[in-house]
Design a protein around this motif. Structure first.
Motif, short mmCIF file in Angstrom:
data_model
loop_
_atom_site.label_atom_id
_atom_site.label_comp_id
_atom_site.label_asym_id
_atom_site.label_seq_id
_atom_site.Cartn_x
_atom_site.Cartn_y
_atom_site.Cartn_z
N UNK A 1 -13.93 -24.07 -56.96
CA UNK A 1 -14.87 -23.61 -55.94
C UNK A 1 -14.24 -23.73 -54.55
N UNK A 2 -13.48 -24.79 -54.32
CA UNK A 2 -12.82 -24.95 -53.03
C UNK A 2 -11.75 -23.88 -52.82
N UNK A 3 -11.10 -23.46 -53.90
CA UNK A 3 -10.12 -22.38 -53.79
C UNK A 3 -10.82 -21.08 -53.38
N UNK A 4 -12.02 -20.87 -53.91
CA UNK A 4 -12.79 -19.70 -53.54
C UNK A 4 -13.25 -19.80 -52.09
N UNK A 5 -13.58 -20.99 -51.65
CA UNK A 5 -13.99 -21.20 -50.25
C UNK A 5 -12.84 -20.85 -49.30
N UNK A 6 -11.62 -21.18 -49.69
CA UNK A 6 -10.47 -20.83 -48.86
C UNK A 6 -10.29 -19.32 -48.78
N UNK A 7 -10.56 -18.61 -49.89
CA UNK A 7 -10.48 -17.14 -49.88
C UNK A 7 -11.55 -16.58 -48.94
N UNK A 8 -12.73 -17.19 -48.93
CA UNK A 8 -13.82 -16.72 -48.06
C UNK A 8 -13.44 -16.89 -46.60
N UNK A 9 -12.71 -17.95 -46.28
CA UNK A 9 -12.32 -18.20 -44.90
C UNK A 9 -11.37 -17.11 -44.39
N UNK A 10 -10.64 -16.49 -45.29
CA UNK A 10 -9.72 -15.42 -44.87
C UNK A 10 -10.49 -14.19 -44.39
#
Length: 53
Positions: free
Chosen positions: A43-52
């Protein structure tokens, strides 16, 4: 009604996936902590993608 045929953006899809994973991780944390930690990491990896976006 006007948004009936509107496609979801990539960011909206990621937000839904993130929310579902965090919910599942919370439920799983009561019985299997290692699996919950793994889900939270994903989920944190997905959060990093959202930040992009």
């Amino acid at each position: 009604m006007f948004g009936l045929f509107k496609k979801k953006s990539e960011k909206e899809k990621l937000q839904e996936t993130y929310a579902k994973m965090m919910s599942d991780a919370h439920k799983l944390s009561h019985s299997n902590r290692t699996a919950a930690d793994k889900l939270m990491a994903e989920a944190e990896a997905i959060a990093k993608k959202m930040d992009k976006f």
